[in-house]
Design a protein around this motif. Structure first.
Motif, PDB file in Angstrom:
ATOM      1  N   ALA A 174       0.812  -1.216   0.000  1.00 56.02           N
ATOM      2  CA  ALA A 174       0.000   0.000   0.000  1.00 56.02           C
ATOM      3  C   ALA A 174       0.847   1.269   0.000  1.00 56.02           C
ATOM      4  O   ALA A 174       0.387   2.321  -0.457  1.00 56.02           O
ATOM      5  CB  ALA A 174      -0.947  -0.005   1.193  1.00 56.02           C
ATOM      6  N   ASP A 175       2.082   1.177   0.477  1.00 51.98           N
ATOM      7  CA  ASP A 175       2.946   2.359   0.506  1.00 51.98           C
ATOM      8  C   ASP A 175       3.936   2.406  -0.663  1.00 51.98           C
ATOM      9  O   ASP A 175       4.805   3.257  -0.706  1.00 51.98           O
ATOM     10  CB  ASP A 175       3.694   2.456   1.839  1.00 51.98           C
ATOM     11  N   ASN A 176       3.781   1.517  -1.634  1.00 51.21           N
ATOM     12  CA  ASN A 176       4.683   1.482  -2.784  1.00 51.21           C
ATOM     13  C   ASN A 176       4.119   2.387  -3.888  1.00 51.21           C
ATOM     14  O   ASN A 176       3.547   1.937  -4.876  1.00 51.21           O
ATOM     15  CB  ASN A 176       4.860   0.046  -3.271  1.00 51.21           C
ATOM     16  N   THR A 177       4.295   3.683  -3.694  1.00 49.84           N
ATOM     17  CA  THR A 177       3.693   4.657  -4.610  1.00 49.84           C
ATOM     18  C   THR A 177       4.211   4.531  -6.039  1.00 49.84           C
ATOM     19  O   THR A 177       3.464   4.757  -6.987  1.00 49.84           O
ATOM     20  CB  THR A 177       3.897   6.097  -4.091  1.00 49.84           C
ATOM     21  N   ALA A 178       5.469   4.165  -6.204  1.00 56.10           N
ATOM     22  CA  ALA A 178       6.013   4.018  -7.560  1.00 56.10           C
ATOM     23  C   ALA A 178       5.314   2.883  -8.301  1.00 56.10           C
ATOM     24  O   ALA A 178       4.942   3.023  -9.475  1.00 56.10           O
ATOM     25  CB  ALA A 178       7.517   3.791  -7.513  1.00 56.10           C
ATOM     26  N   ALA A 179       5.118   1.747  -7.637  1.00 54.78           N
ATOM     27  CA  ALA A 179       4.437   0.614  -8.270  1.00 54.78           C
ATOM     28  C   ALA A 179       2.980   0.969  -8.566  1.00 54.78           C
ATOM     29  O   ALA A 179       2.466   0.662  -9.647  1.00 54.78           O
ATOM     30  CB  ALA A 179       4.525  -0.619  -7.384  1.00 54.78           C
ATOM     31  N   ILE A 180       2.327   1.596  -7.623  1.00 56.38           N
ATOM     32  CA  ILE A 180       0.918   1.974  -7.814  1.00 56.38           C
ATOM     33  C   ILE A 180       0.787   2.924  -9.002  1.00 56.38           C
ATOM     34  O   ILE A 180      -0.109   2.778  -9.840  1.00 56.38           O
ATOM     35  CB  ILE A 180       0.344   2.572  -6.517  1.00 56.38           C
ATOM     36  N   ARG A 181       1.684   3.881  -9.120  1.00 51.24           N
ATOM     37  CA  ARG A 181       1.677   4.812 -10.252  1.00 51.24           C
ATOM     38  C   ARG A 181       1.905   4.048 -11.557  1.00 51.24           C
ATOM     39  O   ARG A 181       1.228   4.279 -12.562  1.00 51.24           O
ATOM     40  CB  ARG A 181       2.751   5.880 -10.043  1.00 51.24           C
ATOM     41  N   CYS A 182       2.839   3.119 -11.557  1.00 49.56           N
ATOM     42  CA  CYS A 182       3.125   2.296 -12.738  1.00 49.56           C
ATOM     43  C   CYS A 182       1.876   1.538 -13.178  1.00 49.56           C
ATOM     44  O   CYS A 182       1.487   1.577 -14.347  1.00 49.56           O
ATOM     45  CB  CYS A 182       4.263   1.320 -12.412  1.00 49.56           C
ATOM     46  N   TYR A 183       1.248   0.844 -12.256  1.00 51.35           N
ATOM     47  CA  TYR A 183       0.084   0.027 -12.599  1.00 51.35           C
ATOM     48  C   TYR A 183      -1.096   0.891 -13.016  1.00 51.35           C
ATOM     49  O   TYR A 183      -1.860   0.519 -13.906  1.00 51.35           O
ATOM     50  CB  TYR A 183      -0.286  -0.874 -11.426  1.00 51.35           C
ATOM     51  N   SER A 184      -1.236   2.058 -12.407  1.00 52.22           N
ATOM     52  CA  SER A 184      -2.322   2.976 -12.769  1.00 52.22           C
ATOM     53  C   SER A 184      -2.184   3.450 -14.211  1.00 52.22           C
ATOM     54  O   SER A 184      -3.191   3.659 -14.901  1.00 52.22           O
ATOM     55  CB  SER A 184      -2.350   4.171 -11.817  1.00 52.22           C
ATOM     56  N   LYS A 185      -0.959   3.616 -14.682  1.00 55.05           N
ATOM     57  CA  LYS A 185      -0.735   4.053 -16.064  1.00 55.05           C
ATOM     58  C   LYS A 185      -1.255   3.035 -17.077  1.00 55.05           C
ATOM     59  O   LYS A 185      -1.570   3.392 -18.215  1.00 55.05           O
ATOM     60  CB  LYS A 185       0.752   4.309 -16.310  1.00 55.05           C
ATOM     61  N   VAL A 186      -1.334   1.780 -16.673  1.00 57.26           N
ATOM     62  CA  VAL A 186      -1.843   0.724 -17.544  1.00 57.26           C
ATOM     63  C   VAL A 186      -3.370   0.651 -17.456  1.00 57.26           C
ATOM     64  O   VAL A 186      -4.018   0.099 -18.337  1.00 57.26           O
ATOM     65  CB  VAL A 186      -1.197  -0.639 -17.187  1.00 57.26           C
ATOM     66  N   GLY A 187      -3.948   1.220 -16.403  1.00 57.28           N
ATOM     67  CA  GLY A 187      -5.397   1.218 -16.225  1.00 57.28           C
ATOM     68  C   GLY A 187      -5.878   0.521 -14.973  1.00 57.28           C
ATOM     69  O   GLY A 187      -7.079   0.483 -14.709  1.00 57.28           O
ATOM     70  N   PHE A 188      -4.950  -0.061 -14.184  1.00 54.05           N
ATOM     71  CA  PHE A 188      -5.353  -0.700 -12.933  1.00 54.05           C
ATOM     72  C   PHE A 188      -5.934   0.356 -11.995  1.00 54.05           C
ATOM     73  O   PHE A 188      -5.446   1.485 -11.943  1.00 54.05           O
ATOM     74  CB  PHE A 188      -4.160  -1.385 -12.249  1.00 54.05           C
ATOM     75  N   ARG A 189      -6.971  -0.034 -11.267  1.00 54.45           N
ATOM     76  CA  ARG A 189      -7.623   0.853 -10.309  1.00 54.45           C
ATOM     77  C   ARG A 189      -7.599   0.225  -8.925  1.00 54.45           C
ATOM     78  O   ARG A 189      -7.719  -1.002  -8.783  1.00 54.45           O
ATOM     79  CB  ARG A 189      -9.081   1.073 -10.691  1.00 54.45           C
ATOM     80  N   PRO A 190      -7.500   1.055  -7.900  1.00 57.80           N
ATOM     81  CA  PRO A 190      -7.559   0.510  -6.535  1.00 57.80           C
ATOM     82  C   PRO A 190      -8.919  -0.104  -6.247  1.00 57.80           C
ATOM     83  O   PRO A 190      -9.957   0.462  -6.610  1.00 57.80           O
ATOM     84  CB  PRO A 190      -7.332   1.743  -5.650  1.00 57.80           C
ATOM     85  N   VAL A 191      -8.899  -1.263  -5.610  1.00 61.38           N
ATOM     86  CA  VAL A 191     -10.121  -1.921  -5.160  1.00 61.38           C
ATOM     87  C   VAL A 191     -10.281  -1.687  -3.659  1.00 61.38           C
ATOM     88  O   VAL A 191     -11.360  -1.367  -3.189  1.00 61.38           O
ATOM     89  CB  VAL A 191     -10.093  -3.436  -5.468  1.00 61.38           C
ATOM     90  N   GLY A 192      -9.181  -1.851  -2.924  1.00 58.39           N
ATOM     91  CA  GLY A 192      -9.227  -1.629  -1.488  1.00 58.39           C
ATOM     92  C   GLY A 192      -7.938  -2.054  -0.821  1.00 58.39           C
ATOM     93  O   GLY A 192      -7.085  -2.712  -1.415  1.00 58.39           O
ATOM     94  N   ILE A 193      -7.828  -1.632   0.423  1.00 59.06           N
ATOM     95  CA  ILE A 193      -6.667  -1.962   1.232  1.00 59.06           C
ATOM     96  C   ILE A 193      -6.875  -3.334   1.876  1.00 59.06           C
ATOM     97  O   ILE A 193      -7.916  -3.607   2.456  1.00 59.06           O
ATOM     98  CB  ILE A 193      -6.448  -0.907   2.335  1.00 59.06           C
ATOM     99  N   MET A 194      -5.850  -4.166   1.759  1.00 58.74           N
ATOM    100  CA  MET A 194      -5.833  -5.455   2.447  1.00 58.74           C
ATOM    101  C   MET A 194      -4.975  -5.241   3.695  1.00 58.74           C
ATOM    102  O   MET A 194      -3.746  -5.116   3.593  1.00 58.74           O
ATOM    103  CB  MET A 194      -5.278  -6.542   1.528  1.00 58.74           C
TER     104      MET A 194
END
Length: 170
Positions: free
Chosen positions: A124-144
């Protein structure tokens, strides 16, 4: 599995000869902090290669190994989807290579394997990975919550993200 060509990266089936280079990447402090694992990273990668449910692809930039991307599939027709995981050499970070690798595999899983939904679960704190995946179209579902144990032994949250086939940014 065939070789997949992205805009920049090449994804090819991981070979046993790739294990030392991949283990060295996994051993870097930046990757080690994000990927769980024991003391024998080479054995863990070799075990992934033997797992019939995990497909491992070596990520190359030119002819240089820069990481590995893996995928698995849930084949129950009522829950069918695929999940992706990725690690890259820190020297390759910040150049769009991770986005290219994820996009290339996502398009393959949708177009060739017919998956309508893909998942990925960065820390959840890996902002670089989250930004990378968001560029492809992945969206957050929720925090585990307390999803994975860190190297320090404490529990850390993960972020479940998903991508529907018609949402991929090509």
């Amino acid at each position: 599995m065939t070789v997949l060509q992205g805009a920049t990266v090449t994804l090819r089936p991981t070979l046993p000869d790739d294990v030392p280079a991949l283990a060295a990447i996994r051993a870097t402090p930046e990757v080690r902090a994000r990927w769980r694992g024991g003391d024998d990273l080479a054995a863990e990668i070799a075990a992934d290669l033997q797992d019939p449910d995990t497909r491992c692809l070596t990520v190359e930039d030119g002819r240089r190994i820069i990481g590995m991307i893996q995928w698995h599939a849930e084949e129950d027709p009522d829950y069918r989807h695929a999940g992706i995981d990725l690690f890259l050499d820190p020297a390759a970070h910040g150049r769009g290579l991770g986005t290219d690798a994820v996009r290339t595999l996502a398009c393959h899983l949708i177009d060739v394997h017919g998956h309508h939904r893909l998942t990925i679960d960065p820390a959840a704190d890996n902002t670089a990975a989250i930004r990378c995946y968001s560029k492809v179209g992945f969206r957050p579902v929720g925090i585990m919550r307390r999803y994975e144990r860190g190297l320090d032994g404490s529990w850390h949250d993960g972020l479940l993200m998903d991508l529907l086939a018609d949402e991929v940014v090509r």
